[in-house]
Each structure stands twice: as structure tokens, then as C-alpha cells.
Scaffold this motif. Sequence first.
Motif, short mmCIF file in Angstrom:
data_model
loop_
_atom_site.label_atom_id
_atom_site.label_comp_id
_atom_site.label_asym_id
_atom_site.label_seq_id
_atom_site.Cartn_x
_atom_site.Cartn_y
_atom_site.Cartn_z
N ASN A 79 -1.29 -0.31 2.13
CA ASN A 79 -2.73 -0.31 1.85
C ASN A 79 -3.01 -1.26 0.69
N GLY A 80 -4.24 -1.72 0.58
CA GLY A 80 -4.55 -2.77 -0.37
C GLY A 80 -4.75 -2.30 -1.81
N VAL A 81 -4.82 -3.32 -2.68
CA VAL A 81 -5.11 -3.13 -4.09
C VAL A 81 -6.45 -3.81 -4.39
N GLY A 82 -7.34 -3.10 -5.06
CA GLY A 82 -8.56 -3.70 -5.58
C GLY A 82 -8.35 -3.99 -7.05
N VAL A 83 -8.49 -5.22 -7.45
CA VAL A 83 -8.17 -5.59 -8.83
C VAL A 83 -9.25 -6.49 -9.43
N VAL A 84 -9.64 -6.20 -10.65
CA VAL A 84 -10.46 -7.09 -11.47
C VAL A 84 -9.57 -7.57 -12.60
N ALA A 85 -9.46 -8.90 -12.76
CA ALA A 85 -8.60 -9.48 -13.78
C ALA A 85 -9.44 -10.22 -14.81
N SER A 336 -11.57 -12.29 -10.07
CA SER A 336 -11.19 -12.93 -11.32
C SER A 336 -12.45 -13.02 -12.17
N ALA A 337 -12.51 -12.19 -13.21
CA ALA A 337 -13.75 -12.03 -13.98
C ALA A 337 -13.64 -12.73 -15.33
N ALA A 424 -15.93 -14.49 -10.60
CA ALA A 424 -17.22 -13.94 -11.02
C ALA A 424 -17.21 -13.79 -12.53
N GLY A 425 -18.38 -13.55 -13.10
CA GLY A 425 -18.45 -13.33 -14.54
C GLY A 425 -19.86 -13.11 -15.01
N ILE A 426 -19.99 -12.52 -16.18
CA ILE A 426 -21.29 -12.32 -16.81
C ILE A 426 -21.67 -13.62 -17.52
N ALA A 427 -22.92 -14.02 -17.38
CA ALA A 427 -23.38 -15.30 -17.95
C ALA A 427 -23.57 -15.20 -19.45
#
Length: 469
Positions: A79-85, A336-337, A424-427
Motif C-alpha cells: 500500500n502507498g505512502v502519503g508524504v509531505v517533504a 514537495s512543500a 507546492a508551497g505557501i507564497a
Amino acid sequence: MQHNMSWKEQAERFMDFMSNAPTAYHACDLLAQDFDAAGYKELYERDEWDLTTHNKFYVRRNGSAIMGFVIGENWTPGNGVGVVATHTDALCGRVKPISIKQPVDGYNLLGVAPYSGAFSSVWWDRDLGIGGRLIVRDEASKSVTSKLVHVPYPIARIPTLAPHFGAPANPPFNPETQMTPIIGLTSSKEVKAPTDEEKQSPMVGKHSIDLLRVLAKHARVPVKDILQVELELFDTQDPVIGGLNHEFIFCPRVDDKLCTYTAVQGFIAAKHDDRALNVVACYDNEEVGSGTRQGAQGDLFQCIVERVVAHGMDSSVANQAAEYTRQTYANSFLVSADVGHAVNPNFSDAYLEFHKPQLNYGMTLKVYPNAATTSDAVSMALIEEIARRTDNKTQVMHTRNDTRAGGTLGKFLASATGMRAVDAGIAQLSMHSIRGTLGSKDIALGTRFFRDFYSSWYEVDQEWKNGDI
């Protein structure tokens, strides 16, 4: 915790975090406290991992990278991995291994090197503090430990030359000889020579004895026990909410403790799908290429996945662990944040039309040419679908053809594992300045985006399991 607060309360908590997280080491320590408060169990790489008593864990490496993970009750290998780096490091000055310098014209100086793009002109005439970690020997326990230190007042400044001096006051300037911080006056007081006890520290003679005494005082250790130091210079001015209607936060070290903080808060607040393995991966050293064991080119994330896969497998198929790990990565998704560029109204023409991210609007999705980011049609479609279903707004950043795009850590993690990935990222405004600007509501918006990603990605991804998508 964070998800029950108003947007203003969330902004204030973030600002408190930033005031107390001047270095990557302090940021990781504060995030570890948040994990502890939320019931996560800390694991140590040197130990055997027992993953049977909990399903929520975190692990640190080097004290500057931290990763939390939740193992779904019905997750199985494959099963998959959900990751925010994200990344914990920021532009700063790094104290040199031998920082002691000969006084010049009555000034005591400190040997410091710029980390990434620090010590540009925006760093001059700023109140600079010092902090980081000390490696100390504990005589009582006969052990060596790492000790955080943060001197709570400015100790340094890089003074500019007044324009009255003409040509010498104009750039270029020599970064070794004309950008050296001053830390005191030789005439301010008589410095007592190191005592025989203090001389037991191998740092005596390499760093000012006055500096070592100040560090020892605030770390609450004797000078003699200090074996090594790893120290940074940083802006000491606290974050503040600004703008006529409190629209902004003016803040140091925004890149990228902003995405790091909100990703961890969203991760803790999420209702994790019980079929998924979810990870929040906060790396160090992104600003200098990620090529360290605590950076994204290290293997900490992969180690977590491999150990969880092996632990979750029946002994009869343990020899297939590598195959299951590959299948896990193929079913995974990475965000990738890292902070993005908000449109600057004074330089509007520098931005591509229709690609001008706003503050206080929503997450910025970054699509750059020449593989500067990981975003592609598949990953953009998936993350946009998640945003639509969870009522999160997104906006898109792309550069003009006559400008260049900065890279992120996502490409390292995606290429090493084969995970699908989006950037992705916050401006923010004034990226890579000593002090940036972000939207005051973007703390709440970013936390919500990451929370909903972790809660929803696995279910949405079930519709993407066709062929090479």
C-alpha cells in the motif's frame, strides 16, 4: 491543538514557534514536543523498532531533521505512502571551526561564513543573535550529549560604511574581509584568561573565551565540558502581524520553516486513512543542495519505509521485502512543500501573466520547465482533485521565459524512490531576504491543506490506479 484555533490564534502560535526556532535544531526540538503532546512515540535509528504498541511515531536524525509517521490499522506492505517533504534550514551565518580573530581598531570580530545566500546587503546593519548546539561531555554519566543553546539577545552586527565615504561604500565588497560581524570592544572590559579548568575544553583557543562563557551560561554547562560547537547567526527581531487590517506577518527564516510548521500541524490534525502509511518528512540542508545524511539526498525517509515494510510482513514472505517496498513506492504520492514567490506589486512585470500567486489565497502549485520541480500532468491532476474535494483553493506559479526557477528537494526524493510527486508551497514576499512577508491567514490555510491531503489522498488515488498513472 492547531485545528481548533482561529486563523489569528494559529498565526500567533506560528510566530511564537518562529521566535523560539532560530536554528534547525531548535525547530526540530519544538516539533518533537508537538509530536509528544499528540501521543507520538519517538524512535531511535540505533535501536530495534517495536511498531506493535503504537501506530504513531517520529524519528530524528542529526537533531536537525525530523519525520513523523502514522501506520494505518489496515495498511499492508505494498500500500502507498502519503508524504509531505519540507526543510528546516534557513539562510544564516555559520560560525567557523576556528572563529577567533585578531581585534581590529579596538573591535572584537567573529569568524563566520555565509550559509547559502546569507550576508547579502539585506543582512547588514541587522541585530544578529547566536544559537545552535553544543556537543558536551557529562562527567556524571560518562556520556556525550547534544545541548541546545540560544543566547536571548543580539551579539553581533555587520556594519555598513556610510555613503559619505564615496567609492569605498559602494559594492562589490569582499565577503571575507568586509562582511565580518563585530561582537564587542576590546576596551569594554578586561577579559580574564581561561582558567586551568576551562582549558580542558578543546574549544578554548579556537573561539573567544568570552563567547564560550556566554554559550556555557545559557546552555547551563561548564566551559570545560564543551567538546564541539555548531552555531549560527540569525536575525533576532521577532515576527509581527502587520498591514492595515492585519493581513501580513513580517518574519525571519520564512523559507522554509513556514511549510515545515504547517505541514507538521496538518499532519497531527489529520484523520489518517487506515489503509495508508503517512509521513511528514522535514529535512535539513535544502538550501545547500540536500547532499547530507540529514538532507533529502540522505536515506532517512527510505529507512522508515523499509523498516515499516519489513516489520509489517509475515515471516513466510519476508524475503520479498524489496519487491513490496518497490510496490509501496509505486503506490505513493509526494508533496514537495517549499515556499513559493508571491507577486510583488513593484515588480509585477517580472512575473508571468496569470501565474501571480497571492497572499492569503491558498496553496501555490509550482510548475517549472527543465525539471526544476517534480510537477507533471498526473500529479497536478491528483493534487487539484484533492483540493476540490476538500474545498481548498490552489494557484499556479510558472516563471517567464527570461527568468529562472529555483529547485526544491522533491526531485531528489522522487528520483530515488520513483514516487509520483508535485511541488507546492505557501507564497511569500522577499524570499532569501533576512526577513520575509507572508499572509497572516496562510498559516491556517496551509495547515488545512496539509491536513486534508493526509486525510484524503489515499481515497482519491484509488481512481488513478490505471496503467502508468
